[in-house]
Design an enzyme around this catalytic site. Sequence first.
Site, PDB file in Angstrom:
ATOM      1  N   GLY A  55       0.853  -1.190   0.000  1.00 42.88           N
ATOM      2  CA  GLY A  55       0.000   0.000   0.000  1.00 42.88           C
ATOM      3  C   GLY A  55       0.882   1.231   0.000  1.00 42.88           C
ATOM      4  O   GLY A  55       2.079   1.136   0.283  1.00 42.88           O
ATOM      5  N   CYS A  82       5.332  -6.025   1.676  1.00 44.93           N
ATOM      6  CA  CYS A  82       5.656  -4.595   1.619  1.00 44.93           C
ATOM      7  C   CYS A  82       4.959  -3.826   2.746  1.00 44.93           C
ATOM      8  O   CYS A  82       5.290  -4.017   3.911  1.00 44.93           O
ATOM      9  CB  CYS A  82       5.339  -4.038   0.240  1.00 44.93           C
ATOM     10  SG  CYS A  82       6.178  -2.472  -0.054  1.00 44.93           S
ATOM     11  N   TYR A  83       3.980  -2.987   2.433  1.00 38.50           N
ATOM     12  CA  TYR A  83       3.287  -2.276   3.517  1.00 38.50           C
ATOM     13  C   TYR A  83       2.707  -3.275   4.529  1.00 38.50           C
ATOM     14  O   TYR A  83       2.757  -3.051   5.746  1.00 38.50           O
ATOM     15  CB  TYR A  83       2.152  -1.407   2.958  1.00 38.50           C
ATOM     16  CG  TYR A  83       1.407  -0.641   4.040  1.00 38.50           C
ATOM     17  CD1 TYR A  83       1.919   0.543   4.555  1.00 38.50           C
ATOM     18  CD2 TYR A  83       0.211  -1.132   4.573  1.00 38.50           C
ATOM     19  CE1 TYR A  83       1.251   1.227   5.569  1.00 38.50           C
ATOM     20  CE2 TYR A  83      -0.454  -0.457   5.581  1.00 38.50           C
ATOM     21  CZ  TYR A  83       0.070   0.725   6.075  1.00 38.50           C
ATOM     22  OH  TYR A  83      -0.579   1.392   7.072  1.00 38.50           O
ATOM     23  N   HIS A 169       8.301  -7.562  -3.310  1.00 39.92           N
ATOM     24  CA  HIS A 169       7.043  -8.042  -3.902  1.00 39.92           C
ATOM     25  C   HIS A 169       7.228  -9.404  -4.579  1.00 39.92           C
ATOM     26  O   HIS A 169       7.689  -9.449  -5.717  1.00 39.92           O
ATOM     27  CB  HIS A 169       6.536  -7.024  -4.928  1.00 39.92           C
ATOM     28  CG  HIS A 169       6.033  -5.769  -4.303  1.00 39.92           C
ATOM     29  ND1 HIS A 169       4.735  -5.606  -3.892  1.00 39.92           N
ATOM     30  CD2 HIS A 169       6.673  -4.617  -3.979  1.00 39.92           C
ATOM     31  CE1 HIS A 169       4.574  -4.416  -3.355  1.00 39.92           C
ATOM     32  NE2 HIS A 169       5.742  -3.789  -3.396  1.00 39.92           N
ATOM     33  N   GLU A 171       5.011 -11.170  -5.825  1.00 38.74           N
ATOM     34  CA  GLU A 171       3.996 -11.379  -6.868  1.00 38.74           C
ATOM     35  C   GLU A 171       4.414 -10.857  -8.232  1.00 38.74           C
ATOM     36  O   GLU A 171       3.831 -11.232  -9.236  1.00 38.74           O
ATOM     37  CB  GLU A 171       2.661 -10.732  -6.441  1.00 38.74           C
ATOM     38  CG  GLU A 171       2.623  -9.201  -6.425  1.00 38.74           C
ATOM     39  CD  GLU A 171       3.195  -8.573  -5.144  1.00 38.74           C
ATOM     40  OE1 GLU A 171       3.950  -9.255  -4.432  1.00 38.74           O
ATOM     41  OE2 GLU A 171       2.896  -7.394  -4.883  1.00 38.74           O
ATOM     42  N   SER A 223     -17.549  -8.079 -29.120  1.00 38.68           N
ATOM     43  CA  SER A 223     -16.666  -7.393 -30.064  1.00 38.68           C
ATOM     44  C   SER A 223     -16.006  -8.401 -30.987  1.00 38.68           C
ATOM     45  O   SER A 223     -15.492  -8.056 -32.035  1.00 38.68           O
ATOM     46  CB  SER A 223     -15.588  -6.633 -29.300  1.00 38.68           C
ATOM     47  OG  SER A 223     -14.653  -7.557 -28.788  1.00 38.68           O
ATOM     48  N   VAL A 226     -11.234 -12.177 -27.710  1.00 38.09           N
ATOM     49  CA  VAL A 226     -11.262 -13.288 -26.755  1.00 38.09           C
ATOM     50  C   VAL A 226     -12.144 -12.948 -25.554  1.00 38.09           C
ATOM     51  O   VAL A 226     -12.971 -13.753 -25.127  1.00 38.09           O
ATOM     52  CB  VAL A 226      -9.834 -13.591 -26.227  1.00 38.09           C
ATOM     53  CG1 VAL A 226      -9.859 -14.755 -25.250  1.00 38.09           C
ATOM     54  CG2 VAL A 226      -8.906 -13.890 -27.378  1.00 38.09           C
ATOM     55  N   ASP A 227     -11.971 -11.742 -25.036  1.00 39.61           N
ATOM     56  CA  ASP A 227     -12.640 -11.412 -23.781  1.00 39.61           C
ATOM     57  C   ASP A 227     -14.155 -11.450 -23.901  1.00 39.61           C
ATOM     58  O   ASP A 227     -14.832 -12.095 -23.116  1.00 39.61           O
ATOM     59  CB  ASP A 227     -12.201 -10.021 -23.288  1.00 39.61           C
ATOM     60  CG  ASP A 227     -10.700  -9.911 -23.182  1.00 39.61           C
ATOM     61  OD1 ASP A 227     -10.038 -10.969 -23.161  1.00 39.61           O
ATOM     62  OD2 ASP A 227     -10.183  -8.782 -23.137  1.00 39.61           O
ATOM     63  N   SER A 229     -15.865 -12.870 -26.166  1.00 39.90           N
ATOM     64  CA  SER A 229     -16.320 -14.213 -26.545  1.00 39.90           C
ATOM     65  C   SER A 229     -16.409 -15.114 -25.318  1.00 39.90           C
ATOM     66  O   SER A 229     -17.356 -15.887 -25.163  1.00 39.90           O
ATOM     67  CB  SER A 229     -15.377 -14.852 -27.565  1.00 39.90           C
ATOM     68  OG  SER A 229     -15.311 -14.058 -28.717  1.00 39.90           O
ATOM     69  N   LYS A 366      -5.425 -11.946 -18.693  1.00 38.13           N
ATOM     70  CA  LYS A 366      -5.660 -12.528 -20.018  1.00 38.13           C
ATOM     71  C   LYS A 366      -5.522 -14.061 -20.075  1.00 38.13           C
ATOM     72  O   LYS A 366      -6.382 -14.741 -20.614  1.00 38.13           O
ATOM     73  CB  LYS A 366      -4.671 -11.910 -21.011  1.00 38.13           C
ATOM     74  CG  LYS A 366      -5.065 -12.130 -22.438  1.00 38.13           C
ATOM     75  CD  LYS A 366      -5.959 -11.017 -22.848  1.00 38.13           C
ATOM     76  CE  LYS A 366      -6.825 -11.339 -24.002  1.00 38.13           C
ATOM     77  NZ  LYS A 366      -7.661 -10.178 -24.341  1.00 38.13           N
TER      78      LYS A 366
END
Length: 510
Positions: A55, A82-83, A169, A171, A223, A226-227, A229, A366
Site C-alpha cells: 500500500g 511490503c506495507y 514483492h 507477486e 466485439s 477473446v474477452d 467471446s 488474459k
Amino acid sequence: MAHQFVAVLDFGGQYNQLIARRVRECGVYCEVFRYTMPLEELKAKAPVGIIFTGGPNSVYEENAPRISREVFALGVPVLGICYGNQLMAYTLGGKVAPAPAREYGKTQTYYNTASLLFKGLEEKAVSWMSHTDYVETLPEGFVSVAHTDNCPCAAMENPAKKLYGMQFHPEVMHTENGLKMLHNFLYEVCGCKGDWTMGDYAKTAVESIRQKVGSGRVLLALSGGVDSSVAAALLSKAIGSQLTCIFVDHGLMRKDEGDEVERAFQNSDLHFVRVNAEKRFLSKLAGVTEPEQKRKIIGEEFIRVFEEEAKKIGKVDFLAQGTIYPDVIESGTGDAAVIKSHHNVGGLPDYVDFKEIIEPLRLLFKDEVRSLGLELGLPEYLVWRQPFPGPGLAIRCIGEVTKEKLDILRDADFIFREEIAKAGLDKSVNQYFAVITDMRSVGVMGDGRTYDYTLALRSVTTTDFMTADWARIPYDVLDTVSRRIVNEVRHINRIVYDITSKPPATIEWE
Ligand code: XMP
C-alpha cells in the site's frame, strides 16, 4: 463448495489483483477484501491463510490503514507483503522507520533457505523492492530471514505463530522465485492442498451470474475478441436464452473474422445479432487522424449502433461486458493515469434502460480468461485468438482510416499471422499484427518505380499486457513474411519490424 480459501486483505497497493492471481495460479481459491473487513466476518470465512498486500502509506502516518492485533492471534498463517509486512511489524510492537537508503526496483537479496518461505530456493537472487520505510526493529519472537545490502530485514518470520513478512514483492515477475515463495507460503505454511481449478472458477461464476440475473434479460456487446467471446460463453452457460449478444461488425475486424465469430456462437441457445455497420463507421472516421479522437468516435458510434439494436430488443435488465483486469487499471481507476481510453470500460451509457452492468471477467488476467474459455468449451482457435482492441484495425491504420488502407492491412496482417502460425510461434508470441503506416516511400519492382505504403510488423511477448518485450522472431520467418507481403499485397513496398518494448512504447501504435 468446500475449497480451501485464502483471504487477501487489500491495503491499496498497485499489485493487489496480481497477488490474487498468483494464488490462483498456485491452485488455491482466494478472494480480495478491503482491509477494513470486520474480523468476525473474516473469521467466519475460515481462511487457511491471510495475505496483506502492499500500500502507498507509511504505518506511522496518522491516517494510515491499520489492522487489529487480534488478526495475528487467530492461529491462521499471515503473510505481509511490503506495507503489509511493515504493518505486521508495527502492530506487533516492532519499529518501522524511514530507510537510510530507499530501495526501488531489482535488488540483490540474500535468503535464509532454512525458512519455509525460501525452502528449496537459491540463497542469492534478485527481488523487486519498492519502499522508503523499513522494519528497523523486529517485533518480539521474529527473526530476519532475508537481507539486502541496504536493508537488514528484507523478510521476517515468527514460525511458531506462522507469521511471515516480505519487504519485497514476490507477486511481480521481476522477483526471481517469487511465485515459488508464494507457493511455499501456501503449501508449506498454510497447508494448502491445491484443490481449486479454473473449472471451479467457472462453476462459481455461473452460479453467481444466475443468482444475480434471476429471470432477467442480459445484453452483451460482443466485439469478437477473446474477452467478450469468453464472457458470452460464460453467460450463455449460466443463463442461455436470457442472453442476447449484439455483435457490431464495425468493418474494422481482421480478415474473415466477423464470420468466424458468428460461426462460433451458431449453436448456442443465446440470441445472436450481427450488425454490419462498416459504412457508418467509415463515414464517421473520414478525415480523422488523431488516435484518441478515432477511439472516441468508434466508442461513441459503437454505442449508437448498439443502442439502436438494443431498442429493437426491448427492455433488458443487465448490460454485460467482457472487461478484464488490465483494462480496468489502464483506463485509470482512482489516481492511476489514463494511458489510452479503452472503449469497453467506464463512462457507460445511459442509453439502454438497464439496472446494472455485469462484468464477469473483471478480476481476471488474459491467460486466465483463455483457460476459462477452454474450460467452457470454446474452440481453441477462438480462445487462442490474440487480444484484439475494441477500436479494431482503425488504431493499426495510422493517419486516416480508409477502406483501401484497411483492405491492404487485412491482407498483409493475414499473411503475417499465417507465417507466425506456420513457424509454430503462435503460442509463445503473445500478440502479433501488422500496422499500416501513413508513410509512403520509393521502391523498385520489376523495372518500375513504386511509391507505396510502409507496413510495420509488431509482435510482443508478455504475460499481462501491461509490460511487454518485442518478440525475437527468427530472421528467416521475418524474411518469408516480408517477401510474401510485398509480392502478394498490392501497395506495400517496404516492411519494418518494431523493436520497442512496452514501456516506453505501447503494444498498439495508437
Ligand atoms: P497497449 O497498446 O495499451 O495495449 O499497450 C495493451 C493491450 O490492450 C489491447 N488494447 C485494447 N483492448 N480495447 C480493448 O479491448 C481497447 O481500446 C484497446 N486498446 C488496446 C492491445 O491490443 C493490447 O493487447
